[in-house]
Design a protein around this motif. Structure first.
Motif, PDB file in Angstrom:
ATOM      1  N   TYR A  17      79.117 128.061  24.429  1.00 25.77           N
ATOM      2  CA  TYR A  17      79.042 127.147  25.570  1.00 25.77           C
ATOM      3  C   TYR A  17      77.609 127.040  26.081  1.00 25.77           C
ATOM      4  O   TYR A  17      76.930 128.045  26.256  1.00 25.77           O
ATOM      5  CB  TYR A  17      79.967 127.617  26.701  1.00 25.77           C
ATOM      6  N   THR A  18      77.164 125.801  26.297  1.00 25.32           N
ATOM      7  CA  THR A  18      75.885 125.541  26.957  1.00 25.32           C
ATOM      8  C   THR A  18      76.206 124.946  28.333  1.00 25.32           C
ATOM      9  O   THR A  18      77.374 124.726  28.636  1.00 25.32           O
ATOM     10  CB  THR A  18      75.070 124.504  26.167  1.00 25.32           C
ATOM     11  N   HIS A  19      75.180 124.654  29.137  1.00 27.84           N
ATOM     12  CA  HIS A  19      75.474 124.060  30.437  1.00 27.84           C
ATOM     13  C   HIS A  19      75.955 122.615  30.298  1.00 27.84           C
ATOM     14  O   HIS A  19      76.547 122.060  31.211  1.00 27.84           O
ATOM     15  CB  HIS A  19      74.267 124.155  31.381  1.00 27.84           C
ATOM     16  N   HIS A  20      75.730 121.999  29.118  1.00 23.52           N
ATOM     17  CA  HIS A  20      76.288 120.669  28.873  1.00 23.52           C
ATOM     18  C   HIS A  20      77.797 120.766  28.685  1.00 23.52           C
ATOM     19  O   HIS A  20      78.542 119.915  29.147  1.00 23.52           O
ATOM     20  CB  HIS A  20      75.714 120.054  27.590  1.00 23.52           C
ATOM     21  N   GLY A  21      78.195 121.803  27.954  1.00 22.98           N
ATOM     22  CA  GLY A  21      79.597 121.958  27.573  1.00 22.98           C
ATOM     23  C   GLY A  21      79.667 122.719  26.267  1.00 22.98           C
ATOM     24  O   GLY A  21      78.659 123.275  25.807  1.00 22.98           O
ATOM     25  N   PRO A  22      80.844 122.731  25.628  1.00 15.21           N
ATOM     26  CA  PRO A  22      81.001 123.509  24.397  1.00 15.21           C
ATOM     27  C   PRO A  22      80.248 122.898  23.216  1.00 15.21           C
ATOM     28  O   PRO A  22      80.164 121.670  23.105  1.00 15.21           O
ATOM     29  CB  PRO A  22      82.515 123.467  24.149  1.00 15.21           C
ATOM     30  N   VAL A  23      79.683 123.755  22.353  1.00 11.65           N
ATOM     31  CA  VAL A  23      79.053 123.290  21.114  1.00 11.65           C
ATOM     32  C   VAL A  23      80.194 123.068  20.114  1.00 11.65           C
ATOM     33  O   VAL A  23      80.689 123.998  19.488  1.00 11.65           O
ATOM     34  CB  VAL A  23      78.033 124.317  20.580  1.00 11.65           C
ATOM     35  N   VAL A  24      80.628 121.824  20.002  1.00  9.25           N
ATOM     36  CA  VAL A  24      81.794 121.511  19.163  1.00  9.25           C
ATOM     37  C   VAL A  24      81.430 121.660  17.687  1.00  9.25           C
ATOM     38  O   VAL A  24      82.153 122.262  16.900  1.00  9.25           O
ATOM     39  CB  VAL A  24      82.293 120.082  19.463  1.00  9.25           C
TER      40      VAL A  24
END
Lengths: 120, 808
Positions: free
Chosen positions: B396-403
């Motif tokens: 998880y980054t602050h953008h969201g999950p690394v899909v």
């Protein structure tokens, strides 16, 4: 024991056992009567098969006729059979019959093994 | 010897019973299933059967009544809200438990527990990697922060569980017997998961990778012509000429931006781009009765059991009726004694992707704003049907999950892409619906929808007091031109969502001059609206709806029902006449002459019996292929294709446009050459279709093959080849597996009158006549009258089965 009396016993016991046990109780019912009958394997298979075939098929047929539900046709099609509920009644009876017959055969064999002298 | 025989004969029945007591691969547990005492035969029910009975019910506070009407629709009369939602959960579970269970397991990425299949596992991983569970958890936190939604979701959950506790092996829904598993307790989190699943259906469609590739493959100039930022024509939701007299929120824009790199094919489960909807409300001055009429039909996947569950909720202080979602309290699309409301999808882009650069192979930090930021890791444990566990680490980054990373997406691709999705943000959409259920007037409506953030919807409204209104509501990020249309750079703060459009600045209109409001997934406002409106918009239904509503006067509810089933193909009417003119008639084979003759006499109506619509579809599709495939058909770098209306307009006005030429041939093709080539292709595929379909004519209903499929995709539990017209881009937007999943028309006179229908039936039990009781009716464009009873007495007099409940 007369054949039809044996059949009726198996049906009755299977019916009672299925009130609180899962479907495999029909094999157990076959085994119990098979043990008590003291008769041969093949005759027991026939009795067990006939009893559970009738029990399951008649029960299923009653449901089919009373509810007019479309589900038996649909299940038949899901099982890749022609979409006909009556056919599934027969399949149901046959399937239960095998379980009952195998159970009855095993019951007879246990009797034979534990008390071989008394048979026949 | 005797001993061996004994063992053998004992083993036979035991082996038989053990084998057929459990599922073998895709084979069901035959013994359990066929047993007439507890197997599927027990799911066969007669016409008058309803599941369960009345009596004392643990968890109820006061006496309450549940009436099933002649169509098996439940009408609940409770004395307080808690009992109302308790009984909603209870009644819905009675009819739809398996569906609720399966959908929420799917959303949680847990289908592998019951289905052993690599594609299912991949889908489970995707659900987890895109943070569905995180989204559901944040939704529940928001619900918990409000007393009204807390009460509703708690009571609903207890109601579902009260029904689950009443179940025994015999009374389990059919599908549990087929797949050999048992229901687990319902939780509030499952309500959240269900709402996230809807968000995913409505905002999950993404073309950012494909658009990145399209831009890089076409180059700036050609790309700009084929992917215009502002729609060329059409009719926005808020009528053109509306004055937007407010100070828009300003954001910082990077000085330069170009998409970074070509992307490989990355696995993303298809979300039907044809998910969409129509709604409109005509004011009293255009209707025969002088009262407003509201219409709504959401186009979603056609499934058995239906996505919707029709219900009346009378809670002592309020009384409403409509379509609910099995798994969520309240009514989503419906009416009460004063107002009616409905929704269509806003189709705005609230799902963006960011390239992530990790510091090293440990992936403990990623580059952001010239520095390294810490990542968080979550290990997902996916239980498999065979009892083993599959582990998947999601960063998880602050953008969201690394899909997408080295473990997922495309084998051997070194990139990392994180997802930024509005559905991850904390929000309380359920509150909007609970408030709409109770709303009495325009102000209540505006207040109710202010809580709604994702998936953005066009909330339409009509009231007994004469108001009609529509608002595009959601929390939409302010974006600079091009932002979020491509894969963005995750290390650049300017590439992020910097601010949101304030609710008061969302496009809205109340009682406009033209006498109606409408939406059909088109762009919300004209170019005077001071924000980037990036999204995926439909270009034909809205024009047809607005043109026709403009002309209509003295409208009756029946007119509105007829119009919801309108099959006029505006796309064909726009482009086909010119396409026919381009053809060189001397070059046509006799078979092609027959096809063209069919098209020439066609009235552009996609009715069930017509053959021309299939010819048009094949020819149009082949034309798109012939125009785009040479530039945008790369198998390694999948690219987005221009919208039909862009290609159509180029064909019409620029027959020698660079995109039309087929670059794989030495000669230069114009529209005429391409259209002839496309006609050859269409002729071939039509002949093939005929061969595959036993020589049948390609009548539209045969060719379109509208199918309502069971959730488990078992053909015998669904319906196909429904006799009906329609298509995508047509008001009756019924196409293959997608279409009007609920049609509703409400007239807001002194006594509110309503009609509705959905492709399915109230019962989820395939052994019940109510499982598919509306399918034929829906296909034929017929409706049921919807009864909003004022009191339990009224319902009891008309109802078929009455269950009286007392607290235990």
């Amino acid at each position: 024991m007369k054949f039809w009396i044996q059949v009726i016993w198996i049906m009755a016991i299977a019916f009672l056992l299925e009130l609180f046990l899962p479907w495999w109780a029909v094999a157990l019912a076959g085994a119990m009567v098979g043990y008590l009958s003291g008769l041969g394997r093949w005759r027991n298979f026939k009795a067990g098969f006939t009893a559970i075939f009738l029990f399951w098929a008649l029960y299923a047929l009653a449901i089919l006729l009373f509810t007019h539900s479309p589900l038996p046709d649909r299940v038949a099609a899901i099982l890749n059979l022609p979409a006909n509920g009556f056919l599934l009644v027969l399949v149901t009876g046959f399937f239960g019959g095998i379980a009952g017959g195998l159970g009855a055969m095993a019951g007879a064999e246990i009797r034979k093994f534990s008390a071989p002298a008394k048979t026949r | 010897m005797r001993f061996i025989r004994l063992v053998l004969l004992l083993a036979l029945p035991i082996l038989f019973c053990v084998t057929f007591n459990s599922k073998r691969g895709i084979l069901p547990p035959f013994g359990k299933l066929l047993d007439p005492v507890a197997g599927f035969w027990q799911n066969c029910v007669g016409e008058n059967h309803v599941p369960g009975s009345g009596g004392s019910l643990q968890g109820l506070k006061s006496a309450a009544t549940l009436v099933y009407d002649e169509r098996h629709v439940p009408h609940i009369f409770a004395q307080n809200d808690e009992d109302l939602y308790f009984l909603q959960g209870y009644a819905t579970a009675r009819d739809r438990l398996f569906q609720m269970d399966l959908q929420t397991r799917a959303a949680a990425g847990r289908l592998s527990e019951i289905i052993d299949n690599p594609a299912v596992l991949r889908n489970d991983r995707m659900m987890r990697r895109q943070g569905m569970m995180e989204g559901a958890e944040s939704t529940i936190r928001a619900m918990r922060a409000d007393p009204q939604t807390t009460l509703a979701v708690e009571a609903y959950t207890r109601g579902v569980n009260a029904w689950i506790e009443e179940l025994c092996t015999k009374s389990l829904p059919f599908e549990y017997k087929l797949l050999n598993f048992r229901p687990e307790p319902w939780t509030e989190l499952k309500c959240g998961l269900l709402l996230k699943l809807m968000s995913r259906d409505l905002t999950g469609h993404t073309t950012d990778m494909e658009r990145t590739n399209a831009h890089l493959l076409l180059g700036d100039s050609l790309f700009a012509q084929l992917f215009p930022t502002n729609p060329l024509d059409g009719s926005p939701i808020v009528p053109s000429g509306t004055d937007y007299a407010f100070d828009p929120v300003k954001i910082d824009t990077p000085s330069t931006f170009r998409p970074l790199e070509l992307l490989p094919s990355l696995y993303y489960p298809e979300i039907d781009p044809h998910n969409g909807s129509n709604n409109w409300a005509v004011s009293g001055k255009k209707t025969k009765s002088g009262h407003p009429i509201l219409s709504n039909d959401p186009h979603l996947g056609l499934r058995m059991p239906s996505l919707w569950y029709e219900i009346q909720l009378h809670g002592g202080t309020h009384n409403c009726y409509g379509a609910s979602l099995p798994g969520a309290p309240g009514i989503i699309i419906g009416f009460n004694e004063k107002i009616a409301w409905g929704v269509t999808n806003a189709s705005r882009d609230v799902l963006d992707w960011y390239h992530i650069e990790f510091q090293d192979a440990n992936r403990n930090a990623y580059k952001y704003n010239g520095d390294w930021r810490k990542t968080q890791k979550k290990v997902e444990e996916i239980k498999l049907a065979d009892g083993s566990i599959y582990y998947d680490t999601v960063i998880y980054t602050h953008h969201g999950p690394v899909v997408y990373d080295r473990n997922f997406g495309q084998e051997g691709w070194p990139g990392n892409i994180a997802m930024r999705w509005a559905a991850h943000d904390s929000s309380n959409e359920a509150l909007t619906f609970l408030l709409l259920n109770r709303a009495q007037n325009y102000d209540d409506y505006r207040k109710a929808i202010s809580h709604f953030t994702c998936p953005g919807q066009n909330f339409i409204f009509a009231a007994q007091d004469g108001d009609v209104a529509i608002t595009q509501q959601g929390r939409f990020p302010v974006k600079w031109p091009g932002q979020g249309s491509y894969i963005m750079d995750g290390s650049q703060p300017l590439h992020e969502w910097q601010a949101y459009i304030p609710f008061a600045q969302n496009p809205t209109t109340r009682n406009p001059e033209r006498g109606f409001v409408s939406s059909a997934n088109q762009y919300p406002a004209d170019s005077a609206y001071p924000y980037n409106q990036a999204g995926r918009y439909e270009h034909f239904r809205n024009r047809r709806i607005n043109t026709e509503l403009e002309k209509m006067n003295g409208i009756t509810p029946t007119d509105m029902m007829t119009f919801q089933n309108d099959n006029y193909n505006l796309k064909a009417a726009d482009y086909l006449p010119v396409m026919l003119r381009y053809l060189d008639r001397k070059k046509l084979s006799p078979a092609q002459q027959a096809l063209i003759a069919d098209l020439e006499k066609w009235n552009f109506v996609n009715d069930a019996e017509q053959t021309a619509p299939a010819v048009w579809e094949e020819w149009w599709d082949a034309t798109r292929q012939a125009i785009c495939k040479d530039e945008l058909g790369s198998p390694t770098h999948p690219a987005e294709w221009p919208e039909s209306y862009v290609l159509g307009n180029i064909l019409l006005s620029q027959p020698n446009h660079a995109i039309i030429d087929d670059k794989t041939t030495p000669e230069v093709e114009d529209a005429t050459a391409i259209l002839h080539r496309a006609l050859d292709t269409a002729e071939f595929y039509l002949a093939e279709w005929k061969q595959e379909n036993a020589g049948k004519e390609w009548k539209w209903f045969e060719y379109n093959n509208v199918t309502v499929q069971h959730l488990l995709r078992l053909a015998p539990l669904g319906h196909d080849h429904l006799y009906m017209g329609g298509n995508a881009s047509i008001v009756n937007a019924t196409r293959k597996n997608t279409g009007a999943s609920w049609r509703m028309v409400v007239e807001l006179g002194p006594e509110v009158k309503a009609w509705g229908v959905y492709p399915g039936g109230p019962s989820g039990n395939p052994g019940s006549k109510h499982y598919d009781s509306y399918v034929a009716q829906w296909a034929a464009g017929q409706y049921n009258e919807l009864h909003l009873y004022r009191s339990a007495e009224g319902a009891k007099n008309a109802g078929k089965t009455i269950h009286e409940f007392q607290p235990n």
